[in-house]
Design an enzyme around this catalytic site. Structure first.
Site, PDB file in Angstrom:
ATOM      1  N   HIS A 160      -0.279  -2.949  -5.083  1.00  0.00           N
ATOM      2  CA  HIS A 160      -1.436  -3.821  -4.811  1.00  0.00           C
ATOM      3  C   HIS A 160      -1.679  -4.776  -5.973  1.00  0.00           C
ATOM      4  O   HIS A 160      -1.794  -5.988  -5.813  1.00  0.00           O
ATOM      5  CB  HIS A 160      -2.679  -2.950  -4.570  1.00  0.00           C
ATOM      6  CG  HIS A 160      -3.968  -3.704  -4.420  1.00  0.00           C
ATOM      7  ND1 HIS A 160      -4.571  -3.899  -3.202  1.00  0.00           N
ATOM      8  CD2 HIS A 160      -4.771  -4.322  -5.338  1.00  0.00           C
ATOM      9  CE1 HIS A 160      -5.692  -4.607  -3.374  1.00  0.00           C
ATOM     10  NE2 HIS A 160      -5.836  -4.875  -4.662  1.00  0.00           N
ATOM     11  N   GLU A 161      -1.751  -4.215  -7.172  1.00  0.00           N
ATOM     12  CA  GLU A 161      -2.110  -5.055  -8.331  1.00  0.00           C
ATOM     13  C   GLU A 161      -1.025  -6.095  -8.626  1.00  0.00           C
ATOM     14  O   GLU A 161      -1.339  -7.235  -8.976  1.00  0.00           O
ATOM     15  CB  GLU A 161      -2.355  -4.175  -9.563  1.00  0.00           C
ATOM     16  CG  GLU A 161      -3.545  -3.233  -9.426  1.00  0.00           C
ATOM     17  CD  GLU A 161      -4.836  -3.931  -9.008  1.00  0.00           C
ATOM     18  OE1 GLU A 161      -5.670  -3.295  -8.353  1.00  0.00           O
ATOM     19  OE2 GLU A 161      -4.990  -5.135  -9.299  1.00  0.00           O
ATOM     20  N   HIS A 221      -7.296 -10.493  -1.947  1.00  0.00           N
ATOM     21  CA  HIS A 221      -7.621  -9.397  -1.032  1.00  0.00           C
ATOM     22  C   HIS A 221      -7.633  -9.898   0.402  1.00  0.00           C
ATOM     23  O   HIS A 221      -7.908 -11.057   0.671  1.00  0.00           O
ATOM     24  CB  HIS A 221      -8.992  -8.809  -1.391  1.00  0.00           C
ATOM     25  CG  HIS A 221      -8.938  -7.923  -2.593  1.00  0.00           C
ATOM     26  ND1 HIS A 221     -10.032  -7.702  -3.401  1.00  0.00           N
ATOM     27  CD2 HIS A 221      -7.919  -7.231  -3.153  1.00  0.00           C
ATOM     28  CE1 HIS A 221      -9.706  -6.888  -4.387  1.00  0.00           C
ATOM     29  NE2 HIS A 221      -8.415  -6.595  -4.267  1.00  0.00           N
TER      30      HIS A 221
END
Lengths: 85, 428
Positions: free
Chosen positions: B124-125, B134
């Site tokens: 995700h990061e 997002h």
């Protein structure tokens, strides 16, 4: 929904500001958020999180706010500013 | 700042784990580095980006395990709550840097209850570190809330939603396309902005090596067998199929020959035979080799039910035996024998479900198994069923895609040779 404690309300407003749903309170006037802006922000957060858009800090919404998450905002400042304009 | 900066201009990015989880009993340093490597690889596998580990402090992506206020303006908040963040691409010193909250219990291959799956959070990061924001899409790894472990890093497959969004930033890592080496002019002339639009007249999709090719004019796209577009950007036909004349502006029909699986392209009165994607010696040859009419072909496909090759032109069809290399007797026949099909098809194909599919304009028809009658409920829209377009997209006015030669009277479908919208490819 049971009425919110002040602390829950503060937590909710802080969370919404932190993740881009509410503009930070005006640092000069300390102007707090209007009820309408708060309702709108809660609905946007509920929509993004896949919750029913009630516009109030109900249990499901407060529960989602407690979930572990990435600290980046969901709505970027630029986008928020655009929306505000 | 955390407002999204578009993307990295360079394609080679360095990374380094600067600080490790204090409670390294749970995760050794080598495990942490390996997890970072595989989390970055998730993104480099599908884009032209390349990540390499360095030792120095000038890495593009500096990775830290830190806690509470760590002087970047985004303090962590102890166990739970915020668990990590990353800075978007850009020129700032912090661009790409990724921080994990060291107050979390970082785990690897542990049940969800034991802590925070480091690989899942890292994927995700690093999505942020290369420019993704997002999303609320339920399947996406870029949802803001932690969704628990995502399984084995070696088998992890990024959700399609995330692939499309990162392809829109960086394009596809494709063995065929020449990734733009920094500083070197691209070998492949960028195709004009021919992203697939949902009102294009795609005339056929056929299975090729478990993928599906759809073509318009001299470009083609590839769909996976799950009908996912491998890339929104097309490749140029003659750059992939080596040996087709570069002035070819479209293809009439293509099929994969039963027996040797060679691929036969048709254009006008000529045909070419390819082994893999290289043309064989001695081509092109005249289509009279097949005993076909001298006007060319509209469509060609091999019927699963009898392994015979069918050619369609206007209102007639022929049946050819590729094993005997001979046209069957009694042909051509009227194409109305294929009940429910329109004349002048754009193309036809067989599919892994055993049915045969026929394409014309924006629509397609399905003929199940060994029937010769269109299934009820057809035609249907190609864009919706094959390109996963939403309602709005799939029937959007096609003004933007209608180029002059296609601006024709809607009542009759133009002969596809005119409008440049030919789509043909191969079966397998």
């Amino acid at each position: 929904a049971p009425s919110l404690t002040t602390e829950q309300l503060d937590t909710g407003v802080d969370w919404l500001s932190r993740f881009g749903y509410l503009p930070p309170p005006d640092p000069v006037t300390g102007q707090l958020q209007t009820k309408e802006a708060l309702t709108k922000a809660i609905k946007a957060m509920q929509k993004f999180g896949g919750l029913k858009e009630t516009g109030v800090l109900d249990q499901a919404t407060l529960g989602l706010m407690k979930l572990p998450r990435c600290s980046l905002p969901d709505v970027s400042q630029a986008e928020g500013a655009k929306r505000r304009r | 700042s955390l407002t999204p900066q578009n993307k990295w201009n360079k394609r080679h990015l360095s990374w380094r784990v600067k600080t490790y989880p204090k409670d390294s009993a749970l995760l050794g340093r080598d495990t942490v580095r390996a997890l970072m490597y595989y989390a970055l690889k998730v993104w480099s596998d599908i884009t032209p980006l390349n990540f390499h580990e360095v030792a120095g402090s000038d890495a593009d992506i500096q990775i830290d395990f830190t806690k509470a206020d760590h002087n970047d303006g985004y303090p962590f908040d102890g166990p739970g709550g915020t668990v990590a963040h990353a800075f978007f691409p850009g020129e700032r010193f912090t661009a790409g840097d990724t921080h994990f909250d060291d107050d979390e219990a970082w785990t690897f291959r542990s049940p969800d209850s034991h802590g925070m799956d480091l690989f899942a959070v890292a994927v995700h990061e690093f999505g942020h570190a290369i420019g993704l924001v997002h999303t609320s899409a339920m399947e996406s790894i870029m949802r803001p809330y932690y969704q628990g472990p995502v399984g084995d890093p070696l088998k992890y497959d990024l959700p399609y939603e995330d692939k499309v969004r990162v392809w829109q930033l960086y394009g596809v890592r494709d063995s065929v396309s020449h990734t733009n080496q920094p500083g070197r002019p691209s070998q492949t002339p960028e195709p004009p902005n021919k992203n697939v639009t949902y009102s294009n007249h795609f005339n056929c999709f056929k299975v090729l090596f478990c993928g599906v090719l759809l073509r318009t004019g001299k470009y083609f796209w590839r769909l996976t067998r799950e009908k996912h577009l491998v890339s929104l950007r097309p490749a140029q036909i003659h750059r992939f199929w080596r040996g087709l004349p570069t002035n070819l502006d479209s293809i009439d029909a293509v099929y994969e020959r039963p027996g040797d699986h060679k691929i036969v392209f048709f254009k006008g009165l000529k045909y070419w035979v390819f082994k893999d994607n290289i043309v064989e010696e001695g081509y092109p040859r005249p289509i009279s080799d097949f005993g076909l009419p001298t006007e060319g072909v509209d469509a060609a496909f091999v019927w699963l039910h009898n392994d015979k090759t069918y050619f369609f032109k206007d209102k007639h069809f022929w049946r050819y035996d590729d094993h005997l290399r001979r046209m069957d007797l009694g042909y051509p026949k009227e194409s109305i024998l294929w009940k429910g099909l329109p004349a002048q098809l754009d193309d036809a194909m067989r599919w892994s479900d055993g049915s045969s599919y026929f394409f014309k304009g924006k629509e397609y028809w399905r003929v199940p198994g060994s029937d010769m009658e269109v299934e009820a409920g057809y035609p249907r829209l190609i864009a919706k069923d094959w390109l996963r377009c939403t309602e709005m997209q799939s029937d959007s006015p096609d003004s933007e895609t209608k180029s002059t030669e296609t601006r024709v009277n809607e009542h009759h479908h133009p002969d596809h040779a005119e409008n440049g919208f030919e789509v043909c490819s191969c079966t397998s």
